[in-house]
Design a protein around this motif. Structure first.
Motif, PDB file in Angstrom:
ATOM      1  N   ILE A   8       0.847  -1.192   0.000  1.00  0.00           N
ATOM      2  CA  ILE A   8       0.000   0.000   0.000  1.00  0.00           C
ATOM      3  C   ILE A   8       0.882   1.240   0.000  1.00  0.00           C
ATOM      4  CG2 ILE A   8      -1.697   1.334   1.312  1.00  0.00           C
ATOM      5  CD1 ILE A   8      -2.790  -1.354   2.351  1.00  0.00           C
ATOM      6  N   ILE A   9       0.677   2.104  -0.999  1.00  0.00           N
ATOM      7  CA  ILE A   9       1.387   3.385  -1.068  1.00  0.00           C
ATOM      8  C   ILE A   9       0.568   4.460  -0.363  1.00  0.00           C
ATOM      9  CG2 ILE A   9       2.198   5.206  -2.610  1.00  0.00           C
ATOM     10  CD1 ILE A   9       2.782   3.022  -4.663  1.00  0.00           C
ATOM     11  N   SER A  10      -0.754   4.440  -0.590  1.00  0.00           N
ATOM     12  CA  SER A  10      -1.632   5.405   0.072  1.00  0.00           C
ATOM     13  C   SER A  10      -3.020   4.803   0.194  1.00  0.00           C
ATOM     14  CB  SER A  10      -1.700   6.715  -0.725  1.00  0.00           C
ATOM     15  OG  SER A  10      -2.336   6.508  -1.976  1.00  0.00           O
ATOM     16  N   MET A  11      -3.760   5.301   1.178  1.00  0.00           N
ATOM     17  CA  MET A  11      -5.156   4.885   1.329  1.00  0.00           C
ATOM     18  C   MET A  11      -5.905   5.987   2.051  1.00  0.00           C
ATOM     19  SD  MET A  11      -5.177   1.935   4.240  1.00  0.00           S
ATOM     20  CE  MET A  11      -5.287   2.423   5.952  1.00  0.00           C
ATOM     21  N   ARG A  12      -7.198   6.059   1.735  1.00  0.00           N
ATOM     22  CA  ARG A  12      -8.058   7.030   2.386  1.00  0.00           C
ATOM     23  C   ARG A  12      -9.473   6.450   2.453  1.00  0.00           C
ATOM     24  NH1 ARG A  12      -7.391   8.638  -2.873  1.00  0.00           N
ATOM     25  NH2 ARG A  12      -9.284   9.224  -4.012  1.00  0.00           N
ATOM     26  N   PRO A  13     -10.200   6.775   3.506  1.00  0.00           N
ATOM     27  CA  PRO A  13     -11.569   6.269   3.611  1.00  0.00           C
ATOM     28  C   PRO A  13     -12.497   6.980   2.638  1.00  0.00           C
ATOM     29  CG  PRO A  13     -11.054   7.688   5.482  1.00  0.00           C
ATOM     30  CD  PRO A  13      -9.800   7.566   4.668  1.00  0.00           C
ATOM     31  N   GLN A  14     -13.477   6.224   2.155  1.00  0.00           N
ATOM     32  CA  GLN A  14     -14.543   6.793   1.328  1.00  0.00           C
ATOM     33  C   GLN A  14     -15.800   5.971   1.571  1.00  0.00           C
ATOM     34  OE1 GLN A  14     -14.808   6.438  -3.039  1.00  0.00           O
ATOM     35  NE2 GLN A  14     -14.703   8.685  -3.029  1.00  0.00           N
ATOM     36  N   LYS A  15     -16.709   6.526   2.343  1.00  0.00           N
ATOM     37  CA  LYS A  15     -17.942   5.853   2.756  1.00  0.00           C
ATOM     38  C   LYS A  15     -17.601   4.540   3.450  1.00  0.00           C
ATOM     39  CE  LYS A  15     -20.748   8.156  -0.676  1.00  0.00           C
ATOM     40  NZ  LYS A  15     -21.646   8.045  -1.791  1.00  0.00           N
ATOM     41  N   THR A  16     -17.989   3.394   2.885  1.00  0.00           N
ATOM     42  CA  THR A  16     -17.781   2.106   3.559  1.00  0.00           C
ATOM     43  C   THR A  16     -16.542   1.357   3.059  1.00  0.00           C
ATOM     44  OG1 THR A  16     -19.180   0.971   1.958  1.00  0.00           O
ATOM     45  CG2 THR A  16     -20.255   1.835   3.934  1.00  0.00           C
ATOM     46  N   VAL A  17     -15.759   1.977   2.190  1.00  0.00           N
ATOM     47  CA  VAL A  17     -14.560   1.321   1.647  1.00  0.00           C
ATOM     48  C   VAL A  17     -13.346   2.224   1.832  1.00  0.00           C
ATOM     49  CG1 VAL A  17     -15.876   0.017  -0.077  1.00  0.00           C
ATOM     50  CG2 VAL A  17     -14.918   2.243  -0.685  1.00  0.00           C
ATOM     51  N   LEU A  18     -12.209   1.714   1.430  1.00  0.00           N
ATOM     52  CA  LEU A  18     -10.983   2.499   1.354  1.00  0.00           C
ATOM     53  C   LEU A  18     -10.630   2.679  -0.109  1.00  0.00           C
ATOM     54  CD1 LEU A  18      -8.881   0.547   3.999  1.00  0.00           C
ATOM     55  CD2 LEU A  18      -9.893   2.813   4.292  1.00  0.00           C
ATOM     56  N   VAL A  19     -10.078   3.821  -0.449  1.00  0.00           N
ATOM     57  CA  VAL A  19      -9.512   4.014  -1.781  1.00  0.00           C
ATOM     58  C   VAL A  19      -8.009   3.832  -1.596  1.00  0.00           C
ATOM     59  CG1 VAL A  19      -9.139   5.606  -3.692  1.00  0.00           C
ATOM     60  CG2 VAL A  19     -11.356   5.530  -2.538  1.00  0.00           C
ATOM     61  N   VAL A  20      -7.460   2.833  -2.300  1.00  0.00           N
ATOM     62  CA  VAL A  20      -6.074   2.422  -2.073  1.00  0.00           C
ATOM     63  C   VAL A  20      -5.280   2.505  -3.371  1.00  0.00           C
ATOM     64  CG1 VAL A  20      -4.592   0.489  -1.361  1.00  0.00           C
ATOM     65  CG2 VAL A  20      -6.783   0.876  -0.202  1.00  0.00           C
ATOM     66  N   ARG A  21      -4.032   2.937  -3.231  1.00  0.00           N
ATOM     67  CA  ARG A  21      -3.080   2.878  -4.342  1.00  0.00           C
ATOM     68  C   ARG A  21      -2.014   1.861  -3.927  1.00  0.00           C
ATOM     69  NH1 ARG A  21      -1.780   5.937  -8.594  1.00  0.00           N
ATOM     70  NH2 ARG A  21      -2.979   7.706  -7.856  1.00  0.00           N
ATOM     71  N   PHE A  22      -1.807   0.852  -4.794  1.00  0.00           N
ATOM     72  CA  PHE A  22      -0.781  -0.167  -4.561  1.00  0.00           C
ATOM     73  C   PHE A  22       0.438   0.132  -5.423  1.00  0.00           C
ATOM     74  CE2 PHE A  22      -4.685  -2.643  -3.588  1.00  0.00           C
ATOM     75  CZ  PHE A  22      -4.362  -3.029  -2.298  1.00  0.00           C
ATOM     76  N   LYS A  23       1.596  -0.196  -4.899  1.00  0.00           N
ATOM     77  CA  LYS A  23       2.834  -0.044  -5.646  1.00  0.00           C
ATOM     78  C   LYS A  23       2.750  -0.885  -6.922  1.00  0.00           C
ATOM     79  CE  LYS A  23       7.811  -0.525  -5.107  1.00  0.00           C
ATOM     80  NZ  LYS A  23       8.880  -0.904  -4.168  1.00  0.00           N
TER      81      LYS A  23
END
Length: 175
Positions: free
Chosen positions: A51-66
């Motif tokens: 995981i490079i970054s993650m942020r909450p959005q409603k009931t999920v996470l928005v994630v960027r993977f390497k």
């Protein structure tokens, strides 16, 4: 790479792509803010996801993977389950356990009679469900409630199981 093993714990599932830069929606199965605390995650085939970054959005996470830098690469991950080795997780507190700890426990009546064995724990969206492989070999699903499972003893390898009335009635009909 680590393949999913008996010592792997399912933490999340990747969903749809989010945007055009490779981000994905991820549904966590535990505390969402902890997903990036265990080191690299892996899928059932052993591919690692950092995981490079993650942020909450409603009931999920928005994630960027390497290494996932495009919408197409993100779309290819849809449905991927993400695991971590059990040893990377903190030890549960007293009277706590991981749901994966339940798999393999004997399901016993309040009197101690072995009724079956926990085959799996499922979450179909309406709460946790325990799959019990009954002594006769047939599997049944039961809501994971205190009424159905009033006591759990991980160290003894058993959980008390009080079958709902519908199971008793169904068994009488079959006889």
């Amino acid at each position: 790479m680590n393949k999913a093993t008996d010592q792997s714990v399912l933490l999340a599932q990747i969903g749809a792509a989010h945007g055009i830069r490779g981000e994905v929606r991820v549904k966590p199965f535990g505390e969402a803010d902890m997903l990036d605390q265990y080191g690299p995650l892996h899928d059932a085939a052993g591919r690692a996801y950092e995981i490079i970054s993650m942020r909450p959005q409603k009931t999920v996470l928005v994630v960027r993977f390497k290494g996932i830098d495009s919408r197409e690469a993100a779309e290819a991950l849809n449905g991927t389950e993400l695991f971590v080795e059990r040893s990377a997780l903190p030890a549960p507190q007293e009277d706590e356990f991981y749901l994966s700890d339940l798999v393999g426990l004997e399901a016993v009546s309040p009197e101690g009679e072995v009724l079956g064995k926990v085959a799996a724990v499922h979450d179909f969206g309406g709460g946790d469900v325990i799959e019990i492989r009954l002594a006769g070999g047939k599997s049944e699903l039961f809501a994971f409630t205190r009424e159905n499972f009033p006591a759990i003893d991980i160290n003894e390898g058993r959980m008390t199981f009080v079958p709902p009335e519908t199971i008793s009635a169904r068994e009488e009909e079959e006889q």
